[in-house]
Design a protein around this motif. Structure first.
Motif, short mmCIF file in Angstrom:
data_model
loop_
_atom_site.label_atom_id
_atom_site.label_comp_id
_atom_site.label_asym_id
_atom_site.label_seq_id
_atom_site.Cartn_x
_atom_site.Cartn_y
_atom_site.Cartn_z
N ASN A 106 0.86 -1.36 0.08
CA ASN A 106 -0.06 -0.01 -0.23
C ASN A 106 0.93 1.24 -0.13
O ASN A 106 0.61 2.29 -0.58
CB ASN A 106 -0.89 0.24 1.33
N TYR A 107 1.90 1.34 0.76
CA TYR A 107 2.75 2.36 0.84
C TYR A 107 3.12 2.61 -0.69
O TYR A 107 3.38 3.91 -1.04
CB TYR A 107 4.04 2.21 1.54
N VAL A 108 3.88 1.74 -1.34
CA VAL A 108 4.21 1.79 -2.61
C VAL A 108 3.29 2.30 -3.71
O VAL A 108 3.47 3.34 -4.33
CB VAL A 108 4.82 0.81 -3.30
N ILE A 109 1.82 1.80 -3.44
CA ILE A 109 0.76 2.53 -4.54
C ILE A 109 0.67 4.03 -3.90
O ILE A 109 0.37 4.74 -4.94
CB ILE A 109 -0.41 1.74 -3.93
N PHE A 110 0.38 4.24 -2.79
CA PHE A 110 0.00 5.62 -2.11
C PHE A 110 1.13 6.66 -2.46
O PHE A 110 1.09 7.66 -3.13
CB PHE A 110 -0.36 5.71 -0.83
N ARG A 111 2.35 6.33 -2.44
CA ARG A 111 3.41 7.08 -2.60
C ARG A 111 3.86 7.22 -4.02
O ARG A 111 4.02 8.36 -4.28
CB ARG A 111 4.64 6.62 -1.96
N HIS A 112 3.85 6.19 -4.80
CA HIS A 112 4.32 6.11 -6.19
C HIS A 112 3.25 6.39 -7.17
O HIS A 112 3.52 7.24 -8.09
CB HIS A 112 5.13 4.98 -6.40
N LEU A 113 2.20 5.93 -7.34
CA LEU A 113 1.05 5.80 -8.05
C LEU A 113 0.31 7.08 -7.65
O LEU A 113 -0.39 7.94 -8.52
CB LEU A 113 0.28 4.71 -8.03
N GLY A 114 -0.14 7.12 -6.42
CA GLY A 114 -0.90 8.47 -5.91
C GLY A 114 -0.06 9.50 -5.70
O GLY A 114 -0.51 10.67 -5.69
N GLY A 115 1.16 9.44 -5.67
CA GLY A 115 2.07 10.99 -5.53
C GLY A 115 2.06 11.49 -3.93
O GLY A 115 2.29 12.71 -3.93
N TYR A 116 1.24 10.72 -2.89
CA TYR A 116 1.18 11.42 -1.74
C TYR A 116 2.61 11.51 -1.16
O TYR A 116 3.51 10.71 -1.22
CB TYR A 116 0.30 10.49 -0.78
N ASP A 117 2.70 12.56 -0.12
CA ASP A 117 3.73 12.56 0.50
C ASP A 117 4.08 11.46 1.68
O ASP A 117 3.23 10.61 1.64
CB ASP A 117 3.79 13.95 1.61
N ARG A 118 5.49 11.25 2.12
CA ARG A 118 5.53 10.00 2.72
C ARG A 118 4.72 9.96 3.87
O ARG A 118 4.16 8.50 4.19
CB ARG A 118 7.34 10.03 3.35
N PRO A 119 4.31 10.77 5.05
CA PRO A 119 3.46 10.49 6.13
C PRO A 119 2.02 10.05 5.67
O PRO A 119 1.30 8.96 6.29
CB PRO A 119 3.46 11.77 6.81
N THR A 120 1.54 10.67 4.61
CA THR A 120 0.06 10.47 4.13
C THR A 120 0.01 9.21 3.34
O THR A 120 -0.77 8.30 3.79
CB THR A 120 -0.28 11.63 2.91
N ALA A 121 1.17 8.72 2.56
CA ALA A 121 1.06 7.41 2.09
C ALA A 121 1.07 6.40 3.21
O ALA A 121 0.58 5.42 2.92
CB ALA A 121 2.42 7.32 1.11
N PHE A 122 2.01 6.63 4.23
CA PHE A 122 2.46 5.33 5.32
C PHE A 122 1.10 5.15 6.07
O PHE A 122 0.69 4.04 6.14
CB PHE A 122 3.53 5.89 6.13
N TYR A 123 0.35 6.28 6.40
CA TYR A 123 -0.77 6.04 7.27
C TYR A 123 -2.12 5.78 6.39
O TYR A 123 -3.04 5.21 6.98
CB TYR A 123 -0.88 7.32 8.19
N SER A 124 -2.02 6.14 5.09
CA SER A 124 -3.11 5.74 4.34
C SER A 124 -3.26 4.12 3.93
O SER A 124 -4.22 3.54 3.59
CB SER A 124 -3.15 6.44 2.92
N GLY A 125 -1.84 3.74 4.04
CA GLY A 125 -1.69 2.27 3.54
C GLY A 125 -1.98 1.26 4.85
O GLY A 125 -1.67 0.04 4.51
N THR A 126 -2.37 1.63 5.94
CA THR A 126 -2.34 0.81 7.09
C THR A 126 -3.79 -0.14 6.80
O THR A 126 -4.52 0.31 6.47
CB THR A 126 -2.53 1.52 8.45
N PRO A 127 -3.62 -1.31 6.87
CA PRO A 127 -4.53 -2.47 6.51
C PRO A 127 -5.46 -2.37 7.97
O PRO A 127 -5.79 -3.78 8.43
CB PRO A 127 -3.84 -3.71 6.18
N GLY A 128 -5.69 -1.47 8.58
CA GLY A 128 -6.48 -1.48 9.56
C GLY A 128 -6.27 -0.29 10.73
O GLY A 128 -5.34 0.65 10.29
N GLY A 129 -6.85 -0.09 11.87
CA GLY A 129 -6.62 0.64 12.84
C GLY A 129 -7.05 2.09 12.37
O GLY A 129 -6.27 3.01 12.46
N LEU A 130 -8.11 2.14 11.95
CA LEU A 130 -8.57 3.65 11.22
C LEU A 130 -8.24 4.66 12.19
O LEU A 130 -7.80 5.71 11.91
CB LEU A 130 -9.98 3.41 11.02
N MET A 131 -8.84 4.63 13.34
CA MET A 131 -8.86 5.94 14.27
C MET A 131 -7.18 6.20 14.58
O MET A 131 -6.93 7.28 14.87
CB MET A 131 -9.69 5.69 15.45
#
Length: 353
Positions: A106-131
């Motif tokens: 997920n980090y690869v998808i959000f960082r390189h495909l989505g172009g998100y910054d590192r923190p946004t890509a890292f926490y967008s990619g977590t497979p759980g723990g929404l809050m």
């Protein structure tokens, strides 16, 4: 003020419930939750100007129905299920590897495909723990609107894709779309007060002791104790289960209120790519475990699907898979994800200092 909010919520829930009913007529998977979610999302996106100013779906109202779902799941826990826990070591071990692999993909998808910054890509990619993802992401400097949208879209994509995918896999409608009922036969409304009392007690205790996903796991454990000890036989009528799905679906759809434009389209596309990758990885894990242990493939797939605990338990119930086992896997996934992102996030921040 309270009466006004209650009336607004009841009207909205009724409108979205109509969407759930229409979905049931065309035999969509998990119709009352998905149908109400679609209806609620459309209202939030295209008719947000018609909603009362500053309206937010009341989470306390949603919690009542989540407690009922927790009781329904806990009522499926019996002594023979407890005896099965040692046999789950293999699937929980594989799930551990799944969490790390899914987050990395997920980090690869959000960082390189989505172009998100590192923190946004890292926490967008977590497979759980929404809050927890939102809280830690904000602390790390992530883009909170995008992170929030991405996390909710993960859950919505999973609960939309999984039942449909299983229907296509089996070549016929499955679960509730195939006419299966999640309710015990001949259950009347008289069963609701006891179930609700036990659910609310479990919710209070679970929140007090900070259980993961306490709004579901607290009532679940309370109902399991009551069932296993033989104190009561808990059950819910089908209409109460359908109503619970409508409330949960409506509250999820309201997360899209006011969202429009390219940002939402990009987030939706990334969510589909991310969820497809995670489900593909989960399917590989489920296939391997099915071959090794003989456990049902569909139950294993649901156990690995990175959706909300309540929503995945509802899917398990609609497929007649054991929802207690599925819930156990998802609670473990959430706990492990929170530990993993906390440790890695702290390491990343220390490295930047």
């Amino acid at each position: 003020m309270f009466l006004k909010l209650a009336l607004q919520t009841l009207i909205l829930t009724a409108l979205c419930g109509a969407g759930g009913f229409l979905a049931s007529l065309i035999h969509t998977p998990l119709p009352y939750m998905i149908g109400s979610l679609v209806a609620s999302g459309l209202i939030g996106i295209f008719f947000s100007d018609r909603l009362p100013e500053g309206y937010r779906f009341p989470m306390k109202f949603r919690m009542i129905f989540m407690a009922l779902i927790g009781v329904m799941i806990g009522s499926r826990v019996h002594a023979d299920l407890i005896a099965e826990i040692p046999s789950l070591i293999a699937s929980l071990t594989v799930l551990t590897g799944f969490v790390f692999a899914a987050h990395g993909v997920n980090y690869v998808i959000f960082r390189h495909l989505g172009g998100y910054d590192r923190p946004t890509a890292f926490y967008s990619g977590t497979p759980g723990g929404l809050m927890e993802s939102l809280a830690l992401g904000e602390e790390a400097g992530a883009d909170i609107p995008i992170l929030t949208m991405q996390q909710f879209m993960r859950i919505i994509a999973v609960i939309s894709i999984v039942p449909l995918g299983l229907s296509l896999y089996y070549g016929a409608p499955v679960g509730s779309a195939g006419g299966q009922s999640m309710a015990a036969p001949d259950t009347s409304a008289a069963a609701i007060p006891l179930a609700l009392a036990i659910g609310l007690a479990g919710l209070f205790i679970g929140t007090a002791i900070k259980l993961p996903a306490a709004q579901l796991t607290g009532p679940l454990l309370a109902a399991a104790i009551v069932t296993v000890t033989g104190l009561a036989d808990l059950a819910l009528p089908q209409w109460a289960i359908n109503l619970s799905q409508v409330v949960i679906g409506t509250s999820l759809g309201m997360r899209f209120t006011g969202l429009r434009g390219r940002t939402m389209v990009v987030a939706a596309g990334l969510a589909v790519v991310s969820v497809t990758a995670m489900l593909g990885l989960g399917a590989l894990c489920a296939t391997a475990l099915h071959s090794a242990t003989g456990a049902p493939f569909d139950a294993l797939l649901i156990s690995f699907a990175p959706g909300g605990v309540t929503e995945m338990a509802l899917i398990a119930l609609s497929l007649h898979a054991n929802p207690a086992i599925v819930t156990l896997h998802h609670v473990y996934r959430i706990i492990l994800t929170v530990i993993e992102m906390s440790v890695i996030g702290r390491f990343r921040r220390a490295k930047q200092l």
